[in-house]
Scaffold this motif. Sequence first.
Motif, PDB file in Angstrom:
ATOM      1  N   THR A  76       0.795  -1.232   0.000  1.00  0.00           N
ATOM      2  CA  THR A  76       0.000   0.000   0.000  1.00  0.00           C
ATOM      3  C   THR A  76       0.832   1.289   0.000  1.00  0.00           C
ATOM      4  O   THR A  76       0.494   2.241  -0.709  1.00  0.00           O
ATOM      5  N   ILE A  77       1.914   1.341   0.772  1.00  0.00           N
ATOM      6  CA  ILE A  77       2.608   2.620   0.976  1.00  0.00           C
ATOM      7  C   ILE A  77       3.282   3.161  -0.288  1.00  0.00           C
ATOM      8  O   ILE A  77       3.128   4.355  -0.597  1.00  0.00           O
ATOM      9  N   PRO A  78       4.040   2.363  -1.071  1.00  0.00           N
ATOM     10  CA  PRO A  78       4.654   2.934  -2.280  1.00  0.00           C
ATOM     11  C   PRO A  78       3.631   3.536  -3.239  1.00  0.00           C
ATOM     12  O   PRO A  78       3.879   4.604  -3.820  1.00  0.00           O
ATOM     13  N   ARG A  79       2.486   2.869  -3.411  1.00  0.00           N
ATOM     14  CA  ARG A  79       1.439   3.412  -4.286  1.00  0.00           C
ATOM     15  C   ARG A  79       0.893   4.722  -3.722  1.00  0.00           C
ATOM     16  O   ARG A  79       0.599   5.663  -4.470  1.00  0.00           O
ATOM     17  N   THR A  80       0.759   4.801  -2.398  1.00  0.00           N
ATOM     18  CA  THR A  80       0.285   6.026  -1.751  1.00  0.00           C
ATOM     19  C   THR A  80       1.286   7.153  -1.922  1.00  0.00           C
ATOM     20  O   THR A  80       0.912   8.298  -2.210  1.00  0.00           O
ATOM     21  N   LEU A  81       2.570   6.852  -1.766  1.00  0.00           N
ATOM     22  CA  LEU A  81       3.612   7.866  -1.942  1.00  0.00           C
ATOM     23  C   LEU A  81       3.625   8.388  -3.376  1.00  0.00           C
ATOM     24  O   LEU A  81       3.780   9.593  -3.609  1.00  0.00           O
ATOM     25  N   TYR A  82       3.453   7.475  -4.334  1.00  0.00           N
ATOM     26  CA  TYR A  82       3.412   7.891  -5.742  1.00  0.00           C
ATOM     27  C   TYR A  82       2.237   8.834  -6.000  1.00  0.00           C
ATOM     28  O   TYR A  82       2.382   9.852  -6.694  1.00  0.00           O
ATOM     29  N   SER A  83       1.073   8.511  -5.432  1.00  0.00           N
ATOM     30  CA  SER A  83      -0.108   9.366  -5.619  1.00  0.00           C
ATOM     31  C   SER A  83       0.097  10.738  -4.997  1.00  0.00           C
ATOM     32  O   SER A  83      -0.313  11.758  -5.561  1.00  0.00           O
ATOM     33  N   LEU A  84       0.736  10.784  -3.834  1.00  0.00           N
ATOM     34  CA  LEU A  84       0.942  12.056  -3.143  1.00  0.00           C
ATOM     35  C   LEU A  84       1.916  12.958  -3.889  1.00  0.00           C
ATOM     36  O   LEU A  84       1.747  14.179  -3.917  1.00  0.00           O
ATOM     37  N   ILE A  85       2.944  12.358  -4.494  1.00  0.00           N
ATOM     38  CA  ILE A  85       3.965  13.180  -5.142  1.00  0.00           C
ATOM     39  C   ILE A  85       3.612  13.512  -6.590  1.00  0.00           C
ATOM     40  O   ILE A  85       3.998  14.561  -7.113  1.00  0.00           O
ATOM     41  N   SER A  86       2.871  12.617  -7.268  1.00  0.00           N
ATOM     42  CA  SER A  86       2.545  12.840  -8.680  1.00  0.00           C
ATOM     43  C   SER A  86       1.131  13.356  -8.884  1.00  0.00           C
ATOM     44  O   SER A  86       0.790  13.799  -9.988  1.00  0.00           O
ATOM     45  N   GLN A  87       0.295  13.263  -7.843  1.00  0.00           N
ATOM     46  CA  GLN A  87      -1.125  13.626  -7.889  1.00  0.00           C
ATOM     47  C   GLN A  87      -1.911  12.770  -8.881  1.00  0.00           C
ATOM     48  O   GLN A  87      -2.994  13.154  -9.324  1.00  0.00           O
ATOM     49  N   ASP A  88      -1.356  11.616  -9.240  1.00  0.00           N
ATOM     50  CA  ASP A  88      -2.063  10.645 -10.076  1.00  0.00           C
ATOM     51  C   ASP A  88      -2.838   9.709  -9.147  1.00  0.00           C
ATOM     52  O   ASP A  88      -2.253   8.841  -8.498  1.00  0.00           O
ATOM     53  N   LEU A  89      -4.153   9.865  -9.087  1.00  0.00           N
ATOM     54  CA  LEU A  89      -4.974   9.122  -8.137  1.00  0.00           C
ATOM     55  C   LEU A  89      -5.604   7.870  -8.731  1.00  0.00           C
ATOM     56  O   LEU A  89      -6.310   7.148  -8.025  1.00  0.00           O
ATOM     57  N   SER A  90      -5.352   7.588  -9.979  1.00  0.00           N
ATOM     58  CA  SER A  90      -6.026   6.470 -10.633  1.00  0.00           C
ATOM     59  C   SER A  90      -5.306   5.158 -10.363  1.00  0.00           C
ATOM     60  O   SER A  90      -4.086   5.114 -10.219  1.00  0.00           O
TER      61      SER A  90
END
Length: 307
Positions: A76-90
């Motif tokens: 879960t955490i790497p995907r969450t970090l990616y969403s937070l930094i890239s703003q890609d929520l999909s």
Amino acid sequence: MDLKNQSFISFTLLGLSEKPNLRLPLFSFFMGAYILCVMGNVLILMLISSQSRLHTPMYFLLGSLSFVDVCLTSVTIPRTLYSLISQDLSISFNGCFIQLFLFLMAGNMDSFLLAIMALDRYAAICKPLHYRAIMSKRTCISLLTFSFFLVSFNGTLHATMTSTLSYCDWVIHHYYCDIPVLLSLSCTDTSAQQMVLYIEGSVMVMGPMLVILGSYILIIRAVLKLRTSKGSNQTFSTCSSHLTMVFLFYSSVIFMYCGPSSLHSPAYDRVISVVYSVITPTLNPFIYTLRNKKVKNAARMVIQCGR
């Protein structure tokens, strides 16, 4: 909507909060927790594999717990970090249910390992003369193998049943794909899925928890019979640390998966899920080794050899 058409649609993971000003604090929290979790658990794995004195059932199970904790947070955490930094929520339809399957596997394996470790402590304290016969290498591997097949079946069952639903809403008010949240997005009847979740989920959660509580009750009863207060205090101190983590893990899991739907809300669900998916795996290696002299001595020897 047809299932084949659904597979080409992506879900939107809103994360832990939709407020833009919280993006940086949340990124710092998840990054710090993930680094701490990986470093702590990898250090334990290195110590156990490199020190022959730690090649015992207790540390074999502790190493297995460390490996599963890293897997649990990595789902879960790497995907969450990616969403937070890239703003890609999909997240893709297939990706969502793969994440659900892996999360259920790692989370349930964590639960079963805590139960096996409680049995190991019971055998060591209450049956010391028969400890090596009870918790042999073959027994440990058999218990882990049985647990692995059980959690694999559980993950496959829930991921398959949830993925066959029709969805009218594709916005997930969470930071990963989870069963209660996905069921709330379906526009079809989910009574069958809810029943399986309550019955089969309760067995998967309550079974290991009862084993842990039963083992520690027997351990405490045996410790009370010890003549030396020093040994009693040390054992009680260790048991209290373990039981604190067990309480945090199981109370949050029971609330999330076995509690009535009327008690659930997106904000509460997200906060509760952080306890068992981030905080507990991060603290587990430190709680289980903080008072362990053998691990401390092994770490000291490795540091001295390095110097």
